[in-house]
Design an enzyme around this catalytic site. Structure first.
Site, mmCIF file in Angstrom:
data_model
loop_
_atom_site.group_PDB
_atom_site.id
_atom_site.type_symbol
_atom_site.label_atom_id
_atom_site.label_comp_id
_atom_site.label_asym_id
_atom_site.label_seq_id
_atom_site.Cartn_x
_atom_site.Cartn_y
_atom_site.Cartn_z
ATOM 1 N N HIS A 194 -65.040 69.846 39.890
ATOM 2 C CA HIS A 194 -64.903 68.459 40.367
ATOM 3 C C HIS A 194 -65.694 67.513 39.462
ATOM 4 O O HIS A 194 -65.237 66.438 39.085
ATOM 5 C CB HIS A 194 -65.472 68.327 41.784
ATOM 6 C CG HIS A 194 -64.571 68.823 42.876
ATOM 7 N ND1 HIS A 194 -63.304 68.326 43.074
ATOM 8 C CD2 HIS A 194 -64.763 69.748 43.863
ATOM 9 C CE1 HIS A 194 -62.762 68.935 44.136
ATOM 10 N NE2 HIS A 194 -63.615 69.803 44.622
ATOM 11 N N HIS A 222 -66.797 75.723 41.334
ATOM 12 C CA HIS A 222 -65.896 74.831 42.065
ATOM 13 C C HIS A 222 -66.383 73.377 41.974
ATOM 14 O O HIS A 222 -65.651 72.488 41.511
ATOM 15 C CB HIS A 222 -65.805 75.275 43.526
ATOM 16 C CG HIS A 222 -64.905 74.426 44.361
ATOM 17 N ND1 HIS A 222 -63.620 74.791 44.663
ATOM 18 C CD2 HIS A 222 -65.093 73.206 44.945
ATOM 19 C CE1 HIS A 222 -63.050 73.841 45.396
ATOM 20 N NE2 HIS A 222 -63.924 72.875 45.581
ATOM 21 N N GLU A 223 -67.626 73.172 42.386
ATOM 22 C CA GLU A 223 -68.152 71.796 42.362
ATOM 23 C C GLU A 223 -68.288 71.320 40.914
ATOM 24 O O GLU A 223 -68.077 70.141 40.620
ATOM 25 C CB GLU A 223 -69.485 71.704 43.106
ATOM 26 C CG GLU A 223 -69.432 72.111 44.596
ATOM 27 C CD GLU A 223 -68.362 71.379 45.417
ATOM 28 O OE1 GLU A 223 -68.030 70.225 45.075
ATOM 29 O OE2 GLU A 223 -67.852 71.966 46.397
ATOM 30 N N GLU A 238 -58.947 68.678 43.471
ATOM 31 C CA GLU A 238 -59.083 70.071 43.888
ATOM 32 C C GLU A 238 -58.419 71.016 42.877
ATOM 33 O O GLU A 238 -58.824 72.165 42.749
ATOM 34 C CB GLU A 238 -58.498 70.239 45.295
ATOM 35 C CG GLU A 238 -58.919 71.505 46.007
ATOM 36 C CD GLU A 238 -60.401 71.593 46.393
ATOM 37 O OE1 GLU A 238 -61.139 70.586 46.253
ATOM 38 O OE2 GLU A 238 -60.832 72.673 46.815
HETATM 39 MG MG MG Z 1 -63.452 70.914 46.524
#
Ligand code: MG
Length: 506
Positions: free
Chosen positions: A273, A269-270, A299
Site C-alpha cells: 500500500h 501487505h502494508e 489492495e
Molecule cells: Mg490492505
C-alpha cells in the site's frame, strides 16, 4: 502542479486547503489507532469532528463551488489531467453537496466513539456492548446512501465511495462466479494427501521474539524499496497504512510471538500500500490527482507484494537463508519445503486477515452478503452473530466459538466502512490480472529468487503508481491489461499455484 486553465489553477489552490486538513485529520486517526490512551477517546472524537467540519466548510465554500461549476463548463476544452481534476472534484462534491454537513460531522464523532467501543467489545467478547454504536453508524450510512443517491440498491451508493462505479449487482456477479469455484478448489485441496500430511506441521509451540520479527520486517521492507525517510513502521492492533503526506506514508504491523510468518506478510501487505502512495507522481501531491485511485487498486498493490511475491516459492527461496539465520533452532528440523508450506497452508479458518489465498475471498463473500442485507434492512443488527456463524458454516465449514473471533473481528464497521470489504476481492482480482501482464515483460520468478525486487517496483511505478488518481480504476485496469476486470486470471493463478503445492489437478 501547473495547469493551463486559470480556473483549474484557482481550484487547485483552494483544494490544497482541503488536502492539508485531510492529512491533519489522518494524523489524528493514525494516532488514535497507534498511541491514544483510552480516556482520551472522547476528546479525540471532538478534535477529529472539528477537522471534518472545517473540511466540509471548505467543500461548501461559495467561491470553490463557483469555480467547480466553471471548471465543468470548460470541461471539453481542458487537457487530460485537468479533466481528471474536475471529475475527481465532482465525486467529492457529490458527497459534500448532497449529504448535510451536520450528518458528516456526526458520522465523524460516532466513528471515533465506535472504534473505542468496538475495541472494548472485542476484547471482552461482548457483541451487545457494540450494538448501539453499530446501529447508529448503520442509520447514518443508510441516510448517506439516500442523500448521495443510487439507481438500483442503496448499497451501491456506499460501494461507490470506495470504488467508483462499483455496484451490488457487479459484486453479486463476481462472487457468484468466484465463490463456487473457490469452494470446489478448497474441497479438492482438503481431500489431498498433502493436506492431510500438513495437519501436524506447525511451529506454534516455538517462540519468535518480537525484535527478530521486527528486524526481518524491516529487511523485507527495505528490499521492496519502501522509503523509510518518507515513512515509518509502528505497531497497531489492526494493521493499516496512512498517507499523511506524499513524503510521510506510515505503516503499522503486529507481532505474535508464536507466529513468525504473519508479521512478514503484514509488512509486505502494508508495504505494498505504502509503495503505491510513495510512488504517485510528486507533482500530484495535495491535488485531486494525488493518492491511490481506489481501494480496489490499492489492495491489488498490497496483495501483489504479500502474495504474488511474499508467498511465492521464488521469493521464499531467497528469504529462507535469512529466516534460518534468525530462527536457526526454531526452524532447525524443518525442510525448506515444509517451511514454504507453512507460508501457503490452505485451511478454512475463522479470521479473515489470517486467511490463505484460497479461502480469503470466501470471507469477503460473506461480509458482502451481510452488508448488503444490513443496508437493505433484511437482517437486524442484533441477529448478526447468528447470521455470521451460519454463513461461516456454509462457506468455510467452521463456526467461531466466540464473537471476538467472529462478527467482531474486523475494525471496518466501527469506521462505518460499509462497502469497503468487496474492494479486497477486487484487489485480489486486479492483482492477478496485473501480474499476468507484468510477467510478459519481466520474469517475476527470476527476480524474486535473486531478491532483485527493484525492477518489479519500477514496473509498478511506471504502470500503476505514478498515475495516482489520473484514471478511474476501470480505465486504469484497461490501460494496464487491455481489458476490463476479469476474475479468470485469479482463478487460473490459484489453480496453478495450489495444484502444484497440493500435488493435485485443480
Ligand atoms: Mg490492505
Amino acid at each position: 502542479m501547473q495547469t493551463q486553465s486559470p480556473t483549474i489553477q484557482k481550484l487547485l489552490e483552494k483544494y490544497k486547503e482541503i488536502a492539508l486538513l485531510g492529512k491533519m485529520g489522518a494524523l489524528l486517526g493514525w494516532d488514535l489507532e497507534v498511541n491514544l490512551p483510552i480516556n482520551a477517546s472522547q476528546s479525540r472524537a471532538e478534535q477529529s469532528a472539528y477537522i471534518t467540519k472545517l473540511i466540509t466548510e471548505k467543500w461548501l465554500d461559495v467561491e470553490f463551488r463557483t469555480l467547480l461549476e466553471e471548471g465543468n463548463k470548460e470541461l471539453k476544452k481542458l487537457g487530460e489531467e485537468e479533466q481528471s481534476i474536475v471529475r475527481n472534484l465532482n465525486r467529492g462534491a457529490n458527497f459534500y453537496y448532497k449529504v448535510p454537513k451536520d450528518l458528516v460531522i456526526k458520522l465523524s464523532e460516532e466513528t471515533s466513539k465506535a472504534f473505542m467501543s468496538w475495541a472494548k467489545a472485542r476484547q471482552s467478547d461482548d457483541f451487545k456492548a457494540f450494538v448501539p454504536n453499530l446501529k447508529s453508524l448503520l442509520d447514518i450510512s443508510k441516510t448517506i446512501a439516500d442523500k448521495v443517491g443510487y439507481k438500483d440498491n442503496p448499497y451501491d451508493a456506499l460501494l461507490d465511495l470506495y470504488e467508483s462505479d462499483l455496484t451490488a449487482k457487479m459484486c453479486t456477479e463476481i462472487f457468484s462466479n468466484l465463490t463456487p469455484k473457490l469452494t470446489e478448489i478448497l474441497e479438492k485441496i482438503k481431500g489431498s494427501d498433502v493436506y492431510k500430511k500438513q495437519q501436524s506441521l506447525s511451529v506454534s509451540d516455538k517462540t519468535f521474539p518480537q525484535n527478530k520479527q521486527e528486524e526481518i520486517s524491516l529487511f523485507v521492507l527495505r528490499k521492496m524499496g519502501y522509503d523509510f525517510n518518507a515513512g515509518r513502521l509502528n505497531v497497531a492492533p489492526h494493521p493499516f497504512t496512512s498517507e499523511l503526506d506524499a513524503n510521510d506514508v506510515r505503516i503499522t504491523t503486529r507481532y505474535k510471538v508464536n507466529d513468525f510468518i504473519e508479521s512478514i506478510m503484514v509488512a509486505m501487505h502494508e508495504g505494498g500500500h505504502a509503495l503505491y502512495e510513495q510512488g504517485v507522481s510528486k507533482e500530484y501531491a495535495d491535488t485531486p490527482l494525488g493518492g491511490g485511485v481506489s481501494l480496489g487498486i490499492h489492495e491489488s498493490q498490497s496483495r501483489f507484494w504479500e502474495n504474488q511475491i511474499g508467498r511465492s516459492r521464488a521469493f521464499f527461496d531467497y528469504l529462507s537463508p535469512v529466516l534460518r539465520s534468525y530462527y536457526h533452532s526454531e526452524l532447525g528440523t524443518l525442510s525448506d519445503d515444509e517451511v514454504f508450506s507453512l507460508f501457503n497452508k490452505v485451511r478454512p479458518g475463522l479470521i479473515r486477515v489470517e486467511a490463505d489465498e484460497v479461502t480469503y475471498n470466501l470471507h469477503i463473500a460473506l461480509r458482502f452478503e451481510i452488508e448488503k442485507a444490513l443496508i437493505n434492512d433484511e437482517i437486524k443488527v442484533e441477529d448478526l452473530p447468528e447470521v455470521w456463524n451460519e454463513k461461516m458454516k456454509e462457506y468455510l465449514g467452521v463456526v467461531p466459538e466466540s464473537n471476538a473471533n467472529g462478527v467482531l473481528q474486523d475494525v471496518h464497521w466501527s469506521h462505518a466502512s460499509f462497502g469497503y470489504f468487496p474492494t479486497y476481492t477486487l484487489g485480489n482480482l486486479y492483482g492477478a490480472q496485473i501480474t499476468r501482464i507484468m510477467n510478459q515483460e519481466l520474469s517475476i520468478k527470476d527476480l524474486s529468487e535473486k531478491g532483485n525486487l527493484d525492477q518489479i517496483l519500477s514496473w509498478l511505478r511506471d504502470n500503476v503508481h505514478k498515475f495516482g488518481s489520473l484514471y478511474t480504476p476501470g480505465d486504469l485496469i484497461e490501460k494496464i491489461s487491455g481489458e476490463k476486470l476479469n476474475p479468470r486470471y485469479f482463478v487460473d493463478y490459484i489453480k496453478e499455484k495450489y495444484g502444484e503445492i497440493y500435488e493435485i489437478r485443480l
